[in-house]
Design an enzyme around this catalytic site. Structure first.
Site, mmCIF file in Angstrom:
data_model
loop_
_atom_site.group_PDB
_atom_site.id
_atom_site.type_symbol
_atom_site.label_atom_id
_atom_site.label_comp_id
_atom_site.label_asym_id
_atom_site.label_seq_id
_atom_site.Cartn_x
_atom_site.Cartn_y
_atom_site.Cartn_z
ATOM 1 N N GLU A 139 8.664 16.919 14.931
ATOM 2 C CA GLU A 139 9.195 16.677 13.588
ATOM 3 C C GLU A 139 8.488 17.588 12.580
ATOM 4 O OE1 GLU A 139 10.496 12.861 10.938
ATOM 5 O OE2 GLU A 139 8.488 12.800 11.809
ATOM 6 N N CYS B 247 13.385 11.261 7.572
ATOM 7 C CA CYS B 247 13.323 11.107 9.031
ATOM 8 C C CYS B 247 14.700 11.078 9.675
ATOM 9 C CB CYS B 247 12.544 9.847 9.393
ATOM 10 S SG CYS B 247 13.132 8.362 8.554
ATOM 11 N N LYS C 103 0.873 -1.178 0.000
ATOM 12 C CA LYS C 103 0.000 0.000 0.000
ATOM 13 C C LYS C 103 0.909 1.227 0.000
ATOM 14 C CE LYS C 103 -3.048 3.224 0.913
ATOM 15 N NZ LYS C 103 -2.095 4.343 1.124
ATOM 16 N N GLU D 248 9.015 1.956 11.178
ATOM 17 C CA GLU D 248 10.055 2.956 10.933
ATOM 18 C C GLU D 248 9.362 4.314 10.980
ATOM 19 O OE1 GLU D 248 11.906 1.968 7.244
ATOM 20 O OE2 GLU D 248 12.181 -0.132 7.800
#
Length: 488
Positions: A393, A294, A185, A260
């Site tokens: 973030e 990231c 996906k 992750e």
């Protein structure tokens, strides 16, 4: 939309019309339509998982040499069509041409080649014999044992938008190498490249149902790919918030997970650091994927003795970066993925101003960029560790700078974070740098580099994830350990 791609779902080895039509995939640089991605129904996602379940019985028993050949052939086909694949990746992700070729398609293909070799790695490991005395468990004897890695089963791979080739390849290739089957996906923003990957796998001879691709513009397709009773494991790359919701669903049925998640990488700059090296590393937050990564060193913690010098060098570095069309020669900073994400990044910069941060460079939309989702490389100084721009973030070309006095304070600031993916240390004293690195609560630490060893385990502490992959560790992630014991 002349020449734009229009895709069908890939379910059970067949290209299938979506139940809910298509949605537009937008080029972040031009705001034009790149192609049409299929809107899968929940029932179609369940059908994909059922096809993967049916295919698992045969694929898991396929000889490793055959799995290896298929993965290697697929890698060759991806590179055969490198120009077209890279052009599509650039158009749908906003990456520069060089990045789309070298870091997206080429890395994706190299990961299939790596796990073509990985399929041949031994799956049995001997366990030292054990001498048992007679007792309720049986007669005395010497018992041998082996630990065998077995495939998990059906793996749902939910991938991130920042690299539509390398990220899916890093999941699909090791999962297939271990004998699992997959439902992929992709991220809704740039899913078209994954269909190109599926075409290469189909041409390479992957059996029907072993690889399935489903897409959707909303959360429905992803939710179905997680909660399907046919799915044994979910491998997810994306935000911590979404990862938490997926983990809750997985927990209810004990699905295995590889997560992750987000990061807020600390770059600890000690007073004996090579500042030019540090600036080159930190500057990748501005240039590499426009900060949409990231692992970026977005949180710069710098010892006061070199604070002003580092700030000046960072500002100069950011000011020389060419922002513009990712297809144009010389462009370093392209757009972010969408208008919504551009607005989000800009809102963080404004929040930083309100919190008391000083905008050293950037902070406004680049001049002459009326179309496209561009954010100027932005440097925020006078920050403190309690500011939201320092703690959360942002996932864009924004670097925050926090000063500290001594080594102990630098370590404490680095560890005072919800995240712990990859941190960095710069010091000309390597022993000092390693001493600091060992005390950082992060899954990885770069010492005087942002480079990675692609056989080293990758994953995060704290809210940055669960599990490890990359290299042989990915083969372990997509397997279950089985013990086989016998009397000697």
């Amino acid at each position: 939309m002349n020449g734009a791609e229009k895709r069908r779902l890939f379910i059970g080895g067949r290209w299938t019309e979506p139940d809910h039509g298509h949605y537009e995939v937008i080029d972040p640089a031009t705001e034009e339509v790149v192609g049409l991605a299929p809107e899968a129904s929940r029932e179609q996602v369940y059908a994909a998982a059922a096809a993967a379940r049916e295919a698992f019985a045969t694929w898991s028993r396929t000889r490793p040499e055959e799995r290896s050949r298929i993965l290697d052939r697929a890698a060759g086909l991806m590179l055969r069509d490198l120009d077209g694949n890279a052009a599509l990746a650039r158009a749908e992700s906003g990456a520069t041409t060089a990045t789309a070729r070298g870091m997206q398609v080429a890395v994706g293909a190299s990961r299939f080649r790596r796990y073509a070799r990985g399929a041949l790695e031994p799956v049995e490991e001997a366990v030292a014999p054990q001498i048992n005395e007679a007792g309720p468990m049986g007669r005395a004897g010497v018992f041998g044992a082996i630990a065998v890695r077995q495939p998990v089963g059906v793996v749902t791979c939910i991938t991130s938008y920042n690299n539509p080739w390398a990220n899916p390849a890093g999941k699909v290739a090791p999962a297939l190498a271990m004998g699992n089957t997959v439902v992929v996906k992709p991220a809704p923003q740039d899913p078209l490249s994954v269909y190109r990957m599926a075409e290469a796998l189909e041409e390479a001879g992957v059996p029907p149902g072993v690889v399935n691709v489903v897409t959707g513009s909303g959360p429905g397709a992803g939710e179905a790919a997680v909660d399907s009773a046919d799915v044994d494991m979910v491998s997810f790359t994306g935000s911590t918030a979404v990862g938490q919701r997926i983990a809750e669903v997985c927990g209810r049925s004990m699905k295995r997970q590889l997560m992750e998640l987000g990061g807020k990488g600390a770059a600890v700059i000690l007073d004996d650091a090579d500042l030019d090296s540090a600036v080159a590393g930190i500057g990748t937050t501005f240039s590499f994927y426009s900060g949409q990564i990231c692992t970026a060193p977005t949180r710069v913690l710098v010892q006061r003795g070199v604070h002003d010098a580092l700030l000046g060098k960072l500002a100069a570095y950011a000011g020389h970066l060419k922002v513009g069309d990712p297809a144009a020669r010389g462009t370093v900073v392209g757009p972010v993925i969408s208008a919504a994400h551009r607005d989000r990044v800009e809102s963080y910069v404004e929040l930083g101003r309100k919190e008391g941060a000083r905008v050293v460079t950037g902070g406004e939309r680049p001049a002459g960029r009326e179309r496209g989702f561009y954010v100027a490389p932005t440097l925020l100084a006078d920050c403190t560790n309690d500011m939201r721009v320092v703690r959360e973030e942002i996932f864009g070309p924004v670097v925050v700078v926090v000063p500290f006095d001594d080594e102990e304070e630098g370590i404490a600031l680095a560890n005072d974070s919800d995240y712990g993916l990859i941190d960095y240390v710069w010091s000309s004293d390597v022993a000092r740098a390693f001493r600091v690195a060992r005390r950082l609560r992060a899954g990885g630490v770069g010492v005087n580099t942002i480079g990675r060893n692609m056989e080293a385990p990758f994953g995060g502490f704290k809210r940055s994830g669960v599990g490890r992959d990359v290299g042989s560790y990915a083969l372990h992630a997509y397997s279950e350990l089985q013990s086989i014991v016998w009397p000697g």
